[in-house]
Design an enzyme around this catalytic site. Structure first.
Site, mmCIF file in Angstrom:
data_model
loop_
_atom_site.group_PDB
_atom_site.id
_atom_site.type_symbol
_atom_site.label_atom_id
_atom_site.label_comp_id
_atom_site.label_asym_id
_atom_site.label_seq_id
_atom_site.Cartn_x
_atom_site.Cartn_y
_atom_site.Cartn_z
ATOM 1 N N GLY A 78 41.551 43.824 42.551
ATOM 2 C CA GLY A 78 40.461 43.070 43.143
ATOM 3 C C GLY A 78 40.353 41.694 42.509
ATOM 4 O O GLY A 78 41.358 41.145 42.056
ATOM 5 N N GLU A 79 39.138 41.132 42.505
ATOM 6 C CA GLU A 79 38.848 39.800 41.949
ATOM 7 C C GLU A 79 39.442 38.678 42.794
ATOM 8 O O GLU A 79 39.174 37.514 42.552
ATOM 9 C CB GLU A 79 39.387 39.634 40.514
ATOM 10 C CG GLU A 79 38.872 40.619 39.504
ATOM 11 C CD GLU A 79 39.422 40.367 38.098
ATOM 12 O OE1 GLU A 79 40.129 39.367 37.881
ATOM 13 O OE2 GLU A 79 39.118 41.178 37.200
ATOM 14 N N GLY A 80 40.314 39.030 43.760
ATOM 15 C CA GLY A 80 41.074 38.019 44.497
ATOM 16 C C GLY A 80 42.476 37.851 43.956
ATOM 17 O O GLY A 80 43.222 36.964 44.393
#
Lengths: 362, 362
Positions: free
Chosen positions: A328-330
């Site tokens: 996640g987080e980008g």
């Protein structure tokens, strides 16, 4: 809370339009004149044509600079023990993002992208930081096994936060948006949303998130099933459900904001690089609200989360990368950025057979 | 021709050593301390550990700057009408590389890599250029359907060119080597080499190269079969063939140079990012000559050429990207570079749970 309900989101919805077909065609015709066999750059050529269609310009502008916006929120369903991580980690990771030490900071610096963190629903109060925007709609969602995650009005507010941040970020100079997310337990809410929007059963779209054991995974599946059953019994989840009601009932504040953000990027005619399972859960809601917005979206990578593949199939998006990532987080979307930028540069900078004096095939 | 037979290649062979196991282990242990769930960065974590093992240093240095070396050569088998492209296109594309207008120039600039072109066997005389190194071993190979591509001494010379260029490029400051290739008809010779080294039949490893039609593909398969039959009948292709003899018999000057280059990079302890089917044909020969060299190789991408997948399987290499590309020049490998560099930066720059004050899971 500074957003005005619906305004930015309503503007974005009204601005959504199809890809520019003439620019797509012109990009395709130009690819055929470049000093390479036709189609030899594979996916890069498709991405170049998509970028041209987004910008209504061939060759398309390079999607640079890019900004990764990490939407953070907490989840009431955390109480169901779906993850071994303490809920306070959401706020701690927001601090780490602001301090520049998380994976997304390292990866964004590496690809020349900025990072902005938006608190749309973290439970704990957060220390101010120049990298942090406070747009908290509420301090975490309710427990989706027993009640809706949020009210429909709160979902509207979160959509509006996302759309407004997209508009502001493009106004500040970004030419590409990258979705990011942070929220302990958010893969549980994502699985519920993905099941609701794709019609798949919980066990098919529930993954191991941060890396849970078999026992926790089995519990997580039952939690998703209970949330879906609750949404069916309260009349939200029907054969043809209202997307906004589903988002409010089963989603999360960061997924709602991500839906608004992805629609806002499409409205501003910049590519939106979508990350993994949480971003895709938001994108499913966004696509249900604004089907044409998907034309401006690029799936950055194929997360190992099964719900990500289910969502990609449903959205008809083919991911750029497949690196076995699940952070996640980008992070996965960020790594796709150089490929997307390369697709534009190929169209802008390569020589043609004519100009290079290269003989074409017989 | 300036290379001294065998010297650089012999030095490289003697310098090949396994990955540093202590550095690999230390990289793995450090990954577990970073602010992310264990294993959540997937392939990036494996690549980081490999880079540590190559450099014998954890965290590993960032593989930057990188240099793409494009080895160019012509192929006598072109006369068998295996491609609709005129043979003169090899030299024309070399000029395009030197002028900076080809795909590899655009992609290398994009990822911050340099481009060096080495003429190891182009048929036509080439105009001098600062970007071009003249190490022509012979002006193109012989037609492999009727005779060996080159003599064993010529193959040794080409291996030596590759090893010397690798050593020189690292001495000039490169911290990562990227393989590139140019040669009209070189996917035919690659298919023959791949069939010889993997034991697969011609039809399984012969692809459409630049995009040939069904009739040309069928002819190309028969050409590869004829070359293999010729090599069997002259005693070169046996159950346990001599790798150098196979390379000389069925290969190309750029594949031989690429084999030496990939071994030279491994000897200099820098990662070598291997491109598509032509580079992989060379890598198969290189792995047969120096099996431990493969530890320093990273497969940049999965070309759509079937021979590429056969070679990847045989080498036990998992490609970083899969973008449906089939251009050669080093284009796919070049796009993998940002991912490889990110793998090192994650290890060097990410905060640990301790330093970031993030609570670990229970």
């Amino acid at each position: 809370m500074t957003s005005r309900p619906d305004e930015a989101f309503a503007r974005a919805l009204a601005a959504i339009a199809p890809l520019d077909r003439a620019a797509v065609a012109e990009a395709g015709a130009h690819q055929a004149r470049l000093t390479k066999p036709r189609g030899a750059l594979g996916r890069l050529e498709d991405l170049g044509a998509q970028l041209a269609g987004i910008a209504a310009e061939a060759p398309p502008p390079v999607p640079d600079p890019a900004t990764v916006v990490v939407f953070a929120g907490d989840h009431g369903v955390w109480a169901e023990r779906v993850t071994p991580w303490p809920q306070e980690v959401t706020a701690q990771m927001v601090s780490t993002f602001c301090a520049g030490g998380a994976a997304i900071n390292v990866l964004a610096r590496h690809v020349g992208a900025g990072v902005l963190v938006v608190d749309v629903g973290v439970k704990a109060p957060l220390d101010p930081s120049p990298a942090l925007v406070d747009r908290k709609v509420r301090p975490g969602t309710a427990n989706i096994t027993t009640e809706p995650a949020m009210t429909v009005d709160e979902a509207r507010l979160a959509l509006d936060v996302g759309a407004q941040v997209a508009a502001d970020t493009v106004a500040a100079g970004a030419r590409c948006l990258v979705t990011g997310d942070m929220g302990i337990a958010n893969t549980t809410a994502s699985a519920a949303l993905i099941a609701a929007f794709t019609g798949r059963v919980a066990a098919d779209v529930t993954g191991r998130g941060t890396g849970i054991d078999d026992l926790t995974w089995a519990r997580k599946v039952r939690v998703v099933e209970r949330a879906l059953a609750r949404a069916r019994s309260d009349g939200t989840l029907t054969a043809r459900p209202d997307p906004l009601a589903v988002l409010a009932s089963l989603g999360g504040l960061e997924m709602a904001a991500l839906a608004g953000f992805a629609i806002g990027g499409a409205a501003a005619r910049v590519p939106v690089v979508v990350d993994g399972v949480v971003a895709l859960a938001g994108a499913l809601a966004g696509a249900a609200l604004a089907p044409l917005a998907t034309g401006c979206w690029v799936a950055g990578h194929r997360s190992v989360e099964p719900g990500a593949s289910a969502a990609l199939d449903h959205l008809g998006l083919e991911p750029v990368l497949d690196l076995g990532m699940r952070l996640g987080e980008g992070s996965g979307a960020c790594l796709a950025l150089p490929v997307l930028q390369a697709a534009a540069k190929v169209l802008r900078e390569m020589a043609t057979f004519d100009t290079a004096g290269v003989t074409e095939k017989t």
